[in-house]
Design an enzyme around this catalytic site. Structure first.
Site, PDB file in Angstrom:
ATOM      1  N   ASP A   9       0.872  -1.281  -0.055  1.00  0.00           N
ATOM      2  CA  ASP A   9      -0.076   0.196  -0.126  1.00  0.00           C
ATOM      3  C   ASP A   9       0.873   1.253   0.031  1.00  0.00           C
ATOM      4  O   ASP A   9       1.491   1.531   1.062  1.00  0.00           O
ATOM      5  CB  ASP A   9      -0.769   0.114   1.270  1.00  0.00           C
ATOM      6  N   TYR A  60       0.738   0.450  14.598  1.00  0.00           N
ATOM      7  CA  TYR A  60      -0.279   0.434  13.324  1.00  0.00           C
ATOM      8  C   TYR A  60       0.247   1.055  12.204  1.00  0.00           C
ATOM      9  O   TYR A  60       0.357   2.223  12.395  1.00  0.00           O
ATOM     10  CB  TYR A  60      -1.713   0.658  13.854  1.00  0.00           C
ATOM     11  N   LYS A 116      -3.425  -2.421   7.848  1.00  0.00           N
ATOM     12  CA  LYS A 116      -3.560  -3.895   8.173  1.00  0.00           C
ATOM     13  C   LYS A 116      -2.919  -4.684   7.396  1.00  0.00           C
ATOM     14  O   LYS A 116      -2.143  -4.162   6.270  1.00  0.00           O
ATOM     15  CB  LYS A 116      -5.248  -4.042   7.957  1.00  0.00           C
TER      16      LYS A 116
HETATM   17  O1  P6F Z   1      -7.692   0.275   8.299  1.00  0.00           O
HETATM   18  C1  P6F Z   1      -7.547   1.522   7.746  1.00  0.00           C
HETATM   19  C2  P6F Z   1      -6.545   1.552   6.711  1.00  0.00           C
HETATM   20  O2  P6F Z   1      -5.866   0.204   6.484  1.00  0.00           O
HETATM   21  P1  P6F Z   1      -4.833   0.060   5.122  1.00  0.00           P
HETATM   22  O3  P6F Z   1      -3.967   1.171   5.497  1.00  0.00           O
HETATM   23  O4  P6F Z   1      -5.705   0.383   3.965  1.00  0.00           O
HETATM   24  O5  P6F Z   1      -4.405  -1.494   5.178  1.00  0.00           O
HETATM   25  C3  P6F Z   1      -8.464   2.539   7.825  1.00  0.00           C
HETATM   26  O6  P6F Z   1      -9.752   2.191   8.328  1.00  0.00           O
HETATM   27  C4  P6F Z   1      -7.704   3.522   8.674  1.00  0.00           C
HETATM   28  O7  P6F Z   1      -7.166   2.937   9.851  1.00  0.00           O
HETATM   29  C5  P6F Z   1      -8.580   4.782   8.983  1.00  0.00           C
HETATM   30  O8  P6F Z   1      -9.276   5.300   7.706  1.00  0.00           O
HETATM   31  C6  P6F Z   1      -8.009   5.944   9.663  1.00  0.00           C
HETATM   32  O9  P6F Z   1      -6.715   6.082   9.124  1.00  0.00           O
HETATM   33  P2  P6F Z   1      -5.609   7.141   9.492  1.00  0.00           P
HETATM   34  O10 P6F Z   1      -6.487   8.504   9.543  1.00  0.00           O
HETATM   35  O11 P6F Z   1      -5.095   6.854  10.867  1.00  0.00           O
HETATM   36  O12 P6F Z   1      -4.769   7.358   8.542  1.00  0.00           O
END
Ligand code: P6F
Length: 378
Positions: A11, A231, A234
């Site tokens: 990603d 984090y 995911k």
């Molecule tokens: O799980 C998520 C992203 O996962 P990813 O990077 O796509 O694997 C989203 O739900 C984010 O956690 C959410 O949009 C909040 O994002 P931030 O504002 O903390 O970047």
């Protein structure tokens, strides 16, 4: 001569939040990789997106974990990250957790699944990519496809399949580091089930035919927070599955995705949500999800790939998607309560933990608290 199938996924930026990569970003990675098709490094390659992740599928002769092949993917993602930054995409370079390439992308952020084998005269295989979930999402589909005759009639009907499959299962939560165990279906079915039910701790690394010794499955086991310590998105796993003949048929491997099983992921990587099978190049939407899985079905010969059939684009899966959407909405009605949100140890953001730590000194033992209540009453 053996052929290696490698898929490396990351990603590296997304439009509109964590939704999907821009076309310019996808094109940038694609052109960097396609320039190497047919040269000394790659026989063939295909670049695709699932949710906000970009996956590079490559065929070559250099074996698993080859530094030059891994560096090619790393450099393509680095180049793509420059495009993502220029476009102001969200999370540019998110999964590239290290600055300098050190011989192999394993442990550097991108997800990897690879296998090397002698090609069969016809070599059909499936490439799965999931977003907004983690490697445990493949536990149930693999258990059903390779160990359960209720899902896979081939386990009863084909003499080769009925010799069973060997599961290599990784413990991704051990304090001293990742460790693996090998278990044979059908004899060890209850043991396999006992491990795989715990999708956050035990994940399938590979599956092997006991009839021929050939590898059927290579799955990614990377846990990003084990690398970054916090984090960073995911783990969004990828997986390669060889099908037909001595392996389950394509339809037997795809069937479990009709369940819409609950997996860890969705919003902030911290919920239980049903896994929705989607066509490739689908983004995510509802509640940053639901968690999605795509599947490209291909054949190859001498390492050259056919075009891909987008397995979950078939009309059958529209009905499944409707059911999964209904299940997701139903589960979301209970918000953060109980099974809707992951247990404390699996929460991907630290807000709740900080809140509980702040409350800790304000707790009093029941015995200590009682006289004060009594005094107020008097
Ligand atoms: O799980 C998520 C992203 O996962 P990813 O990077 O796509 O694997 C989203 O739900 C984010 O956690 C959410 O949009 C909040 O994002 P931030 O504002 O903390 O970047």
């Amino acid at each position: 001569m053996k052929t290696t199938l490698s898929v490396i996924k990351a990603d590296i930026g997304s439009i509109g939040g964590h939704i999907r990569p821009s076309q310019a970003l996808l094109d940038a990675v694609r052109s960097r990789i396609h320039a190497h098709r047919g040269n000394h490094l790659l026989i063939d390659a295909r670049v695709s997106a699932t949710g906000d992740d970009i996956a590079i599928l490559m065929t070559h002769r250099h074996g698993v974990g080859d530094p030059a092949v891994h560096k090619l993917a790393w450099d393509a993602f680095r180049g793509g990250t420059d495009v993502a930054r220029r476009q102001g995409l969200y999370g540019a370079g998110q999964d590239l957790l290290k600055d300098a390439f050190s011989g192999n992308v394993r442990g550097m952020g991108p997800a990897v699944a690879e296998m090397e084998f002698e090609e069969r005269p016809a070599e059909p295989f499936l490439f799965f990519a999931a977003d907004k979930t983690d490697p445990g999402a493949f536990n149930l589909p693999l258990y059903l496809a390779f160990a359960d005759p209720m899902n896979t009639p081939g386990l009863l009907l084909s003499p080769e399949l009925s010799q069973g499959f060997r599961f290599v299962i990784m413990d991704v939560g051990h304090t001293e580091g990742d460790r693996v165990i090998e278990l044979n279906a059908p004899e060890d079915m209850y043991r396999i089930a006992a491990l795989l039910r715990d999708t956050e701790r035990y994940v399938v690394e590979s599956v092997w035919s006991r009839a021929t010794g050939e590898q059927a499955v290579a799955a990614c086991t990377t846990r990003l927070h084990n690398i970054a310590g916090k984090y960073t998105g995911k783990d969004d796993p990828v997986m390669l599955v060889r099908v037909q003949k001595n392996f389950p048929a394509t339809g037997e491997v795809l069937a479990p995705y009709a369940i819409g099983a609950l997996v860890a992921g969705g919003m902030r990587g911290s919920h239980n949500m049903p896994l929705m099978p989607v066509p490739q190049e689908s983004g995510v939407s509802y509640f940053d999800g639901p968690p999605v899985v795509s599947c490209a079905a291909l054949c190859m010969h001498d390492g050259r790939l056919t075009e891909a059939e987008d397995a979950f684009a078939h009309p059958f899966w529209d009905r499944v998607r409707d059911q999964v959407a209904a299940k997701a909405i139903e589960l979301r009605r209970q918000g953060f309560f109980g099974a809707a949100m992951l247990p404390m140890a699996e929460l991907e953001y630290t807000g709740v933990t900080a809140m509980l730590a702040e409350l800790e000194p304000r707790f009093r033992l029941r015995e200590e608290a009682r006289p004060q209540v009594a005094m107020r009453a008097g």
